[in-house]
Design a protein around this motif. Structure first.
Motif, PDB file in Angstrom:
ATOM      1  N   GLY A 632      30.978  21.164  21.931  1.00 21.66           N
ATOM      2  CA  GLY A 632      30.194  20.171  22.649  1.00 21.66           C
ATOM      3  C   GLY A 632      30.021  18.885  21.865  1.00 21.66           C
ATOM      4  N   THR A 634      30.135  15.071  20.941  1.00 18.77           N
ATOM      5  CA  THR A 634      30.045  13.807  21.663  1.00 18.77           C
ATOM      6  C   THR A 634      30.645  12.686  20.831  1.00 18.77           C
ATOM      7  OG1 THR A 634      27.846  13.330  20.790  1.00 18.77           O
ATOM      8  CG2 THR A 634      27.960  14.616  22.821  1.00 18.77           C
ATOM      9  N   ASP A 637      28.581  12.079  17.880  1.00 18.24           N
ATOM     10  CA  ASP A 637      28.808  13.090  16.841  1.00 18.24           C
ATOM     11  C   ASP A 637      30.015  12.729  15.983  1.00 18.24           C
ATOM     12  OD1 ASP A 637      26.652  14.544  17.652  1.00 18.24           O
ATOM     13  OD2 ASP A 637      27.796  15.893  18.938  1.00 18.24           O
ATOM     14  N   ARG A 640      28.927  10.216  13.441  1.00 22.21           N
ATOM     15  CA  ARG A 640      28.124  10.808  12.374  1.00 22.21           C
ATOM     16  C   ARG A 640      28.974  11.647  11.425  1.00 22.21           C
ATOM     17  NH1 ARG A 640      23.285  12.748  16.496  1.00 22.21           N
ATOM     18  NH2 ARG A 640      22.334  10.664  16.767  1.00 22.21           N
ATOM     19  N   GLN A 682      24.898  20.713  10.818  1.00 26.97           N
ATOM     20  CA  GLN A 682      24.242  20.675  12.119  1.00 26.97           C
ATOM     21  C   GLN A 682      23.199  19.558  12.214  1.00 26.97           C
ATOM     22  OE1 GLN A 682      24.442  23.134  15.112  1.00 26.97           O
ATOM     23  NE2 GLN A 682      23.754  21.084  15.676  1.00 26.97           N
ATOM     24  N   GLY A 684      21.354  16.394  12.712  1.00 30.49           N
ATOM     25  CA  GLY A 684      21.688  15.116  13.325  1.00 30.49           C
ATOM     26  C   GLY A 684      22.794  15.152  14.342  1.00 30.49           C
ATOM     27  N   LEU A 685      23.363  16.309  14.634  1.00 29.82           N
ATOM     28  CA  LEU A 685      24.460  16.420  15.599  1.00 29.82           C
ATOM     29  C   LEU A 685      23.967  17.045  16.892  1.00 29.82           C
ATOM     30  CD1 LEU A 685      27.437  17.696  13.371  1.00 29.82           C
ATOM     31  CD2 LEU A 685      26.886  15.348  14.019  1.00 29.82           C
ATOM     32  N   ASP A 686      24.540  16.598  17.989  1.00 26.57           N
ATOM     33  CA  ASP A 686      24.252  17.218  19.281  1.00 26.57           C
ATOM     34  C   ASP A 686      25.093  18.468  19.500  1.00 26.57           C
ATOM     35  OD1 ASP A 686      22.489  15.165  19.845  1.00 26.57           O
ATOM     36  OD2 ASP A 686      24.061  13.907  20.734  1.00 26.57           O
ATOM     37  N   ALA A 687      26.232  18.534  18.832  1.00 28.83           N
ATOM     38  CA  ALA A 687      27.131  19.679  18.996  1.00 28.83           C
ATOM     39  C   ALA A 687      26.554  20.903  18.286  1.00 28.83           C
ATOM     40  CB  ALA A 687      28.510  19.354  18.436  1.00 28.83           C
ATOM     41  N   ARG A 688      27.027  22.057  18.734  1.00 30.02           N
ATOM     42  CA  ARG A 688      26.638  23.314  18.109  1.00 30.02           C
ATOM     43  C   ARG A 688      27.639  23.653  17.024  1.00 30.02           C
ATOM     44  NH1 ARG A 688      26.565  29.283  21.062  1.00 30.02           N
ATOM     45  NH2 ARG A 688      25.807  30.464  19.253  1.00 30.02           N
TER      46      ARG A 688
END
Length: 780
Positions: A632, A634, A637, A640, A682, A684-688
């Motif tokens: 996931g 973005t 991401d 970052r 992980q 600061g990231l929206d991804a898992r």
């Protein structure tokens, strides 16, 4: 060896044939290896092929007239046969023959099939992968006897089988008497030319691919039907009132049905019923829901009162149409009949109205073409919703406004997508600016449109459909009767007609509109020019590419997807990473694996067919390495990650979800260390972010992914080998230093006893005491 035989009766055709056989195209000495002539003067050195062709044909005609003096001339004057030898493949070597040996074999075959003294020409060609001999001979032998046996092709095949055994040549079994029957029909020259021109396969080629995939693995009859339905193919059986199944047709999406025998003998009902062990008592109920009822005629179609219909005189010079013949009836009326069925009326045209008499797709196109040829800008359509929708589609393609049907959002999107596809492929279909030529039909739109609308009543055309020749006398291929027979088409005296699948009239109204209705509709709807294809379109695209590869229209080396995959594999080899292309159903054991570069090119088409049938085609890295799996991801991401100096090693998007694999280190790291590293990344990231240790698999470029029997379109597949083992080294060392303080070799590692039971801690202390290990602080 394989024989191809054709009979001819034209002297001009014979001259052109001889000239072609003896000419050295491109000044190549390898094309014409040897030639011999019997009962005619040979070709002299330096003689022109044109003059010799004229001399040889004149000799054959005079020989025939002399031997048949006072008798009826033959129907065919000469026969052209081609004797081809096996070119060789990975399993069998090619037939090693010289040009002299090839002619000797051809003479021996002629002595068996067409004995007697006659005029013959042998020409050996070596410009193809397979050595072949052209045999041209007169059907009349000395004495006037005509060679015209029944089933002469079987005689050629029998002679070929005997020669193969006698001289140890490669033995062909497919299609031979007593051998394996030819399962599928080869594409016609029109189909191949269309595929080369449009870069899209015909419906026949696609259906053959789908049926082969559905028959793989000797399935049961219910499994076969289930596979067909999942692939978007509808079986259409012909069931008698007694319950006996006499035939079957297949329809891809919402296209025209094709009889199984038109696809090949192996797809006929007789062959399928035996192969699938069909039993009426057990399986007939699976076919009954797919029986198509014949449309009924139940009344007339009236004009819309809001549409004015001024009297427009018909053109004095009626243009020709490819599939129809105009028959003027007086009183400004024209009956357009089928060219292959002149007694069947397709539609009737007058000054104010055009009445459909058949539900065939060509009728819709022809009525729209006539509106364009008469220079109309606005027409009214009435009838059933399916008829009005289809006529709106055809008229809008030609820039004509259709009154009487309000298109839905899906209709507008489909129309816009169709036109965009034509513009991208260089076959623009903007009829408003460039009307179709007289007698032509508007072609275009990828066949994916029909697949996307499989559950709707719309029956949009698909590209190249009319390029595939239909069976003689069948306007609806596979229906068993003409699409314009007595149940779907009548003379005008029979009254106005209407049926469920296609009926109605088109009222001609010319208002001199200055703007194309298509442009106005697109602007009013505010739609963007980017129409995203659906998974069904991707499935048809994959099958289309596979069909073109199997028929030799395209080469796998010219595919961008194949080149990307090969570059990826070479990069993996440089990194000494073990890889394998694994294919199989999701959640099941793999069906197979490719582990060498040489296996990929010949298997590419098969992989595409398997992918369209629910198999995942994944590239698996089997080296035991340590990875971070981000799901996931973005665009933010990626920014970052780049700020932290992290570059994705593997990246792909499946079903709209972007996934990334980051190679951390060669070999298996501690699970605890990898989990801590995932927690740090992980932040600061929206991804898992998850730790992954061991082998990694991801989709290949050019293939899609299946999950829960749903197709997820894959895109953006990339691999960066330069990032393997070169990232997150400092973070990894810090984590290993925190969790393992043993910086010196031989030091005892630190274990956390917080998570251990008391019994386990005591047992660990006892073991250390026995081994002579000094107790640690806090253990006294």
């Amino acid at each position: 060896m394989i024989f191809k035989v054709r009979k001819h009766r034209s002297k001009r055709h014979l001259r052109n044939l001889i000239r072609y056989l003896l000419s050295r195209q491109g000044k190549s000495n390898e094309r014409v290896l040897r030639h011999e002539s019997l009962n005619a003067l040979p070709m002299l050195p330096g003689e022109s092929p044109i003059s010799y062709a004229k001399q040889w044909s004149e000799r054959l005609w005079s020989f025939t007239a002399q031997e048949r003096r006072g008798k009826k001339p033959p129907q065919d004057y000469f026969v052209h046969s081609v004797m081809s030898f096996f070119p060789g493949n990975d399993e069998h070597a090619a037939d090693q023959l010289t040009a002299e040996q090839a002619i000797a074999l051809a003479k021996e075959a002629m002595a068996e099939v067409a004995p007697g003294e006659r005029q013959v020409l042998y020409v050996v060609h070596g410009d193809k992968a397979h050595l072949h001999v052209h045999i041209v001979f007169s059907v009349v032998e000395r004495g006037g006897r005509i060679w015209n046996p029944r089933m002469d092709f079987r005689r050629w095949e029998s002679a070929a089988a005997r020669l193969e055994v006698k001289y140890g040549l490669y033995q062909v079994t497919v299609g031979r008497p007593g051998g394996v029957p030819a399962r599928k029909k080869s594409p016609t020259s029109n189909e191949l030319n269309m595929a080369i021109r449009t870069r899209m396969p015909s419906d026949r080629m696609l259906l053959q691919q789908l049926l082969d995939a559905a028959l793989a693995g000797k399935p049961s009859f219910p499994t076969f039907i289930h596979r067909l339905i999942n692939a978007g193919v509808t079986p259409i059986p012909n069931i008698a009132s007694t319950g006996r199944v006499s035939g079957i047709s297949f329809r891809l999406g919402d296209g025209l049905p094709m009889k199984g025998s038109d696809l090949g003998k192996g797809y006929s009902w007789g062959a399928l019923s035996k192969q699938l062990n069909f039993a009426e008592s057990q399986h007939l109920h699976l076919l009954r829901p797919f029986v198509e009822e014949q449309p009924s005629v139940d009344g007339a179609v009236q004009f819309d009162e809001s549409v004015e219909a001024p009297a427009l005189p018909l053109s004095e010079s009626i243009p020709k149409m490819r599939r129809f013949i105009a028959k003027p009836r007086g009183d400004q009326r024209i009956d357009w009949v089928w060219r292959n069925k002149p007694t069947r009326t397709a539609f009737v045209e007058s000054t104010k109205v055009c009445v459909a008499r058949s539900a065939h797709s060509a009728v819709y196109e022809a009525m729209a073409d006539r509106s364009l040829q008469r220079g109309l800008k606005r027409v009214g359509v009435t009838g059933s919703e399916a008829f009005r929708r289809r006529m709106w589609f055809e008229l809008s393609l030609r820039g004509i406004s259709a009154v009487g049907y309000e298109p839905s959002e899906a209709d507008r999107n489909r129309l816009e997508w169709w036109i965009n596809e034509q513009a991208k492929s260089g076959r623009g279909n903007d009829s408003a600016r460039s009307p179709a030529p007289s007698g032509g039909t508007v072609t275009g739109v990828g066949r994916e449109v029909g697949l996307n609308a499989a559950n709707e009543s719309v029956n949009e055309r698909r590209a190249g459909r009319d390029d595939v020749s239909l069976a003689s006398g069948d306007d609806l291929a596979g229906a068993g009767k003409s699409g314009a027979d007595e149940r779907t088409a009548h003379d005008d005296a029979g009254g106005n007609l209407r049926n469920e699948s296609g009926d109605g009239r088109v009222a001609f109204v010319d208002e001199g509109a200055k703007k194309s209705v298509l442009s106005a509709e697109v602007e009013s709807a505010g739609m963007s020019s980017a129409i995203y294809p659906t998974p069904a379109m991707h499935r048809a695209s994959r099958l289309g590419q596979a069909a073109l590869l199997r028929q030799g229209v395209q080469s796998v080396q010219s595919s961008d997807d194949w080149r990307v995959v090969m570059d990826m594999l070479w990069e993996l080899n440089r990194r000494f990473t073990r890889w394998g292309i694994v294919f199989g159903m999701p959640g099941q054991a793999p069906l197979g694996e490719l582990t060498h570069h040489a296996q990929i090119a010949p298997s590419w088409a098969n992989l595409q067919v398997l992918n369209s049938q629910g198999c995942n085609i994944d590239l698996q890295l089997t080296s035991p390495d340590s990875w971070l799996h981000l799901e996931g991801v973005t665009a933010l991401d990626f920014e970052r990650l780049a700020a932290q100096g992290v570059t994705p090693t593997i990246q792909f998007t499946s079903g709209g979800i972007t996934q990334v694999f980051v190679h951390v280190n060669y070999g298996c790291e501690s699970r605890q260390v990898m989990n801590r590293l995932a927690e740090q990344i992980q932040v600061g990231l929206d991804a898992r972010v998850r730790a992954h240790i061991g082998s990694v698999s991801f989709p290949l470029t050019g293939f899609d992914c299946w999950s829960d029997e749903q197709l997820r379109v894959c895109s953006g597949v990339s691999f960066d080998g330069s990032t393997m083992g070169m990232q997150l080294s400092s973070q990894l060392r810090q984590l290993k230093g925190e969790l393992d303080r043993s910086g010196i070799l031989g030091a005892v590692p630190v274990l956390s006893l917080d998570t251990m039971t008391e019994a386990g801690a005591e047992l660990l202390g006892e073991n250390r005491t026995v081994r002579g290990e000094p107790p640690r602080p806090g253990e006294y």
